[in-house]
Design a protein around this motif. Structure first.
Motif, PDB file in Angstrom:
ATOM      1  N   ARG A 151      59.682 -28.019 127.075  1.00  0.00           N
ATOM      2  CA  ARG A 151      58.581 -28.971 126.913  1.00  0.00           C
ATOM      3  C   ARG A 151      57.948 -28.862 125.532  1.00  0.00           C
ATOM      4  N   ASP A 152      57.962 -27.645 124.964  1.00  0.00           N
ATOM      5  CA  ASP A 152      57.200 -27.412 123.737  1.00  0.00           C
ATOM      6  C   ASP A 152      57.740 -28.195 122.541  1.00  0.00           C
ATOM      7  N   TRP A 179      52.409 -27.635 133.158  1.00  0.00           N
ATOM      8  CA  TRP A 179      52.141 -27.447 131.712  1.00  0.00           C
ATOM      9  C   TRP A 179      51.442 -26.113 131.484  1.00  0.00           C
ATOM     10  N   ASN A 180      50.562 -25.780 132.402  1.00  0.00           N
ATOM     11  CA  ASN A 180      49.871 -24.507 132.285  1.00  0.00           C
ATOM     12  C   ASN A 180      50.752 -23.405 132.880  1.00  0.00           C
ATOM     13  N   ASP A 181      51.513 -22.777 132.006  1.00  0.00           N
ATOM     14  CA  ASP A 181      52.461 -21.730 132.400  1.00  0.00           C
ATOM     15  C   ASP A 181      51.844 -20.633 133.261  1.00  0.00           C
ATOM     16  N   GLU A 222      44.540 -19.259 127.955  1.00  0.00           N
ATOM     17  CA  GLU A 222      44.313 -20.241 129.016  1.00  0.00           C
ATOM     18  C   GLU A 222      43.188 -19.835 129.976  1.00  0.00           C
ATOM     19  N   TYR A 266      41.695 -23.976 124.691  1.00  0.00           N
ATOM     20  CA  TYR A 266      43.130 -24.035 124.454  1.00  0.00           C
ATOM     21  C   TYR A 266      43.366 -25.313 123.667  1.00  0.00           C
TER      22      TYR A 266
HETATM   23  C1  GLC Z   1      52.206 -22.002 125.887  1.00  0.00           C
HETATM   24  C2  GLC Z   1      53.581 -22.494 126.289  1.00  0.00           C
HETATM   25  C3  GLC Z   1      53.533 -23.956 126.674  1.00  0.00           C
HETATM   26  C4  GLC Z   1      52.482 -24.189 127.716  1.00  0.00           C
HETATM   27  C5  GLC Z   1      51.139 -23.702 127.224  1.00  0.00           C
HETATM   28  C6  GLC Z   1      50.050 -23.802 128.255  1.00  0.00           C
HETATM   29  O1  GLC Z   1      51.828 -22.584 124.705  1.00  0.00           O
HETATM   30  O2  GLC Z   1      54.496 -22.300 125.247  1.00  0.00           O
HETATM   31  O3  GLC Z   1      54.781 -24.370 127.130  1.00  0.00           O
HETATM   32  O4  GLC Z   1      52.446 -25.556 128.030  1.00  0.00           O
HETATM   33  O5  GLC Z   1      51.252 -22.338 126.868  1.00  0.00           O
HETATM   34  O6  GLC Z   1      50.206 -22.883 129.282  1.00  0.00           O
END
Ligand code: GLC
Length: 801
Positions: free
Chosen positions: A370-371, A486-488, A635, A640
């Motif tokens: 995704r990045d 998105w939020n790993d 996060e 962020y």
């Molecule tokens: C980091 C990860 C990204 C993710 C973000 C939010 O930047 O590389 O893929 O979306 O954290 O958790």
């Protein structure tokens, strides 16, 4: 809460540690002792280096984690690790270095100039002045140094310049140095003065290469444009008993006993006598090259190791960046924002995120599915072909079931198959944006292989991604979160297959809208209406189940409990669940307004928009590793920045000019007071500490953040409002009310556009004029031919909704 004035400078020119050049392209670091290293990333698509204002840093080929040529220890408190130049003055016994590290000897003057594509150290000690410029060659796998030494006095000077680096040639960091050094081989070639390094064991994943049974695929070569008087290949012999990196005893020895081969602690130390007549200057160049063979490495060095070549490469590099970034420029009343957006944030996205894939806080080297897809949007208004290539590269890292690697490593192709619930959907997102910018629908027909199946068209790849996403819904119609979205860090919410993601639901609302439009364009009406149908169902489910009263909750856990709800004492409200409701229009205007009010009330803080609040204070294994970060960090309740840029777009959609001004100010790195923020003023940090961190306002994870590309994109498309849509280029600005004039230069479908916006008394709402005539719906049609000048009349005051 603390007074916001503590965290920001009144004017970016008040920075106590350095300043931007007038055109914004350079940053001059004037202080050696900064709160943290301020670095530059110098890269081409295959090679690069990171260098800090102390001179520390490292060099890599193709992959900044698995293929690192020179050794570096990540230590941001003691930044003394890297490749250096010592200057020894035998007559006085004085020793210093051309950068502050590694000797830390006081200098009479110091300046480090970070600019797009190069870093220069300027210094002076007694009657000797120097300049040392480092760059990555724009096309070759080579790092170049241009060194100039000048005698400022009337007496001759006998100087000794010693270059030093430690070989790594493989995976970094190398915690098992005693083990890994057993496989490194070096060689000194006295005639040319080159040191060669090769690693007979590359410590990479075993599936493809067998366990510890493959050689590092590059040979490295390091040397100057002349042979040194002395060379050393062993670190301990160079330091001497009781000596150190700060003060190697060998520098005072008349003779060195060279130790190259396979049995040493492999370094390259090369000593050059430099005799300078009164007021004379000398130029030396150094090349650190890598090749697939010894021959290739040596030939690269041979081609480049002379001052003319290095000078040429330097000019080419600077020209490349000026030309590329100059294709899209903005001029707002805020010079600091112009400097960051016209130069640095896109340079950060391209050199740092897409090419080097590292910064000082992270040596990644991998492509995040995704990045880097999101990052590749930086090329859309500049060179969309490169976005296209990135889209196809990511499609090639997808499985036939629609899922994808969470990340993969170029060179070894090791990857992490994942059950993240959003990764593969970014392919649909970025492709839609590519189509809106270019109108190039041929990309959809491009065939790309799956990791585990033969090639199919890009549309097929994307449809499989959607099919997989649609198969992962809860009984009440919300998408499942799996091991995160998105939020790993929400890594455990849905491990058992029940937890749901509200952010993902909004994201899918936006994507189904976009793809129903694409299918319509393609004449696939059934698919178009089934996507509309999906969208309607999602909107209904979101509004029926995910509304928390004043805002949307963020996710449900496997046991059915919620996070981001007013019932929670920690993690009570999350930013993305609100900002994306606005961006995707997945709820009524009334609820959007409520969400936005809640964001402003709970998440807008003196340091910026928090990702969630209050921060988690205890690890919660049912939520995931987000709760394991220190409270207020990254996060876990910090700002962020990646997500804050989305809040900025939402502020524009809400036409909240005051919030736009606030978010622009808090996101702009050049305005942060570095005594509180610590990080570089020219690039975006990934995060800023929120409450209750005792270091409120501290910025971290600079360079390696997806916010760099997004910040530029959101400002140009939403704040300045020049936005490609399915029907043409929309001009729909939402400026801070203090701005009275803005200019934008950009191309659209090959036509150069010059857009001037200014406030006009008596204008009730924004009007776009082309040659004096209003454009229908303020829309530049897709088939325009340029060059065109547009005038945008803005109301003097816009009524807030
Ligand atoms: C980091 C990860 C990204 C993710 C973000 C939010 O930047 O590389 O893929 O979306 O954290 O958790």
């Amino acid at each position: 809460m603390n007074d916001p004035r503590q965290f920001f400078l009144n004017d970016f020119k008040d920075n106590p540690f350095g300043e931007f050049s007038a055109d914004g392209r350079e940053f001059y670091v004037t202080h050696v002792h900064l709160p943290r290293p301020w670095v530059n990333v110098l890269a081409n698509p295959h090679f690069g280096l990171v260098v800090s204002h102390t001179g520390s840093g490292f060099t890599f080929v193709e992959n900044s984690q698995l293929s690192v040529l020179t050794r570096w220890q990540q230590d941001l408190a003691d930044d003394t690790s890297g490749k250096f130049l010592y200057l020894f003055i035998p007559a006085t016994g004085e020793l210093c270095s051309l950068s502050p590290a590694p000797t830390w000897a006081p200098l009479d003057s110091y300046r480090c100039i970070h600019r797009l594509g190069s870093t220069t150290f300027l210094g002076k000690k007694g009657n000797v002045a120097w300049s040392w410029t480092l760059l990555a060659h724009p096309r070759e796998t080579a790092e170049l140094w241009l060194v100039e030494l000048e005698n400022l006095g009337p007496s001759p000077q006998e100087l000794e310049l010693t270059a030093f680096l430690e070989w790594n040639c493989g995976v970094a960091p190398s915690p098992r140095r005693e083990f890994s050094k057993l496989f490194l081989e070096t060689q000194f070639l006295p005639d040319s003065g080159l040191v060669l390094a090769k690693n007979h064991m590359w410590d990479v994943g075993s599936r493809r290469f067998g366990h510890w049974n493959t050689s590092y695929p590059f040979v490295a070569a390091f040397g100057a444009d002349r042979p040194p008087a002395h060379a050393q290949g062993d670190k301990a012999l160079f330091f001497g008993p009781g000596g150190s990196l700060r003060h190697p005893l060998a520098l005072q020895d008349a003779q060195w006993e060279p130790a190259f081969g396979r049995h040493w602690d492999p370094v390259a130390a090369l000593r050059y006598p430099v005799a300078l007549a009164p007021y004379e200057k000398a130029t030396l160049v150094f090349v650190l090259a890598a090749g697939k063979s010894r021959k290739e490495a040596v030939e690269t060095w041979q081609r480049l190791a002379n001052p003319e070549e290095v000078q040429k490469a330097l000019e080419e590099t600077h020209r490349f960046w000026d030309e590329l970034l100059g294709r899209h420029s903005i001029n707002t009343p805020d010079d600091s924002l112009n400097a960051v957006l016209n130069w640095w944030s896109r340079y950060q996205a391209i050199a740092g995120r897409l090419w080097a894939r590292c910064g000082y806080y992270q040596q990644s080297g991998a492509f995040g599915f995704r990045d880097q897809l999101q990052d590749a949007q930086v090329f859309l208004p500049l060179e969309p072909q490169r976005t296209r290539e990135q889209i196809l590269l990511h499609a090639a890292h997808q499985f036939a079931d629609g899922s994808a690697y969470h990340w993969w490593h170029p060179l070894t192709e090791e990857g992490l198959p994942s059950r993240y619930s959003d990764d593969y959907l970014w392919l649909a997102f970025v492709t839609a944006n590519y189509l809106k910018e270019t109108g190039d629908f041929s990309i959809l027909e491009q065939e790309v292989p799956f990791l585990d199946a033969e090639a199919k068209t890009l549309t097929d790849h994307i449809e499989r991604a959607f099919a997989l996403a649609f198969s992962r819904f809860s009984p009440r119609g919300l998408p499942l979160i799996g091991c995160g979205d998105w939020n790993d860090g929400l890594s455990a919410c849905g491990l058992q297959g029940r937890g749901e993601s509200v952010w993902l639901a909004h994201f899918l609302v936006l994507l189904t809208q976009e793809w129903s439009r694409i299918f319509r364009e393609l004449g696939e009406h059934e698919k178009a209406s089934s996507f509309q149908e999906k969208r309607n169902q999602l909107i209904a489910a979101i509004n029926q189940h995910a509304w928390d009263g004043e805002w949307f909750w963020r996710a449900s856990l496997d046991d059915g409990s919620l996070i981001g709800s007013h019932h929670n004492s920690e993690g009570r409200i999350f930013l993305n669940a609100q900002s994306w409701a606005i961006l995707a229009e997945s709820t009524s205007r009334e609820r959007q307004e409520k969400c936005w009010r809640a964001v402003k009330e709970h998440l807008f803080s003196p340091i910026g928009a928090l990702l969630l609040t209050p921060a988690y204070t205890q690890p919660n294994p049912a939520i995931g590793y987000i709760t394991r970060y220190a409270p207020g960090v990254r996060e876990n309740g910090g700002v962020y920045t990646h997500a804050s840029t989305w809040a900025l777009a939402a502020a524009c959609k809400m036409r909240d000019h005051e919030a736009v001004a606030y978010l622009l100010r808090t996101l702009n790195p050049a305005l942060k007071d570095p005594r509180r923020s610590w990080a570089e003023p020219y690039v975006l940090p990934g995060n800023v500490d929120g409450p209750p961190s005792p270091l409120l306002g501290r910025a971290g994870w600079s360079w390696y953040t997806g916010s760099a590309a997004w910040f530029h994109r959101v400002v140009s498309e939403w704040v300045l409002g020049v936005r490609p849509t399915w029907d043409g280029l929309q001009v729909d600005p939402c400026l801070p009310s203090s701005w009275s004039k803005v200019q934008v230069l950009r191309q659209f479908r090959g036509a150069p556009l010059s857009i001037t916006m200014h406030r006009q008394p008596g204008v009730a709402r924004t009007q776009v004029l082309l040659e004096g005539k209003p454009l229908e719906d303020n829309l530049v049609p897709p088939e325009v031919e340029g060059p065109l000048s547009l005038e945008v009349l803005l109301p003097e005051e816009e009524i807030q909704t």
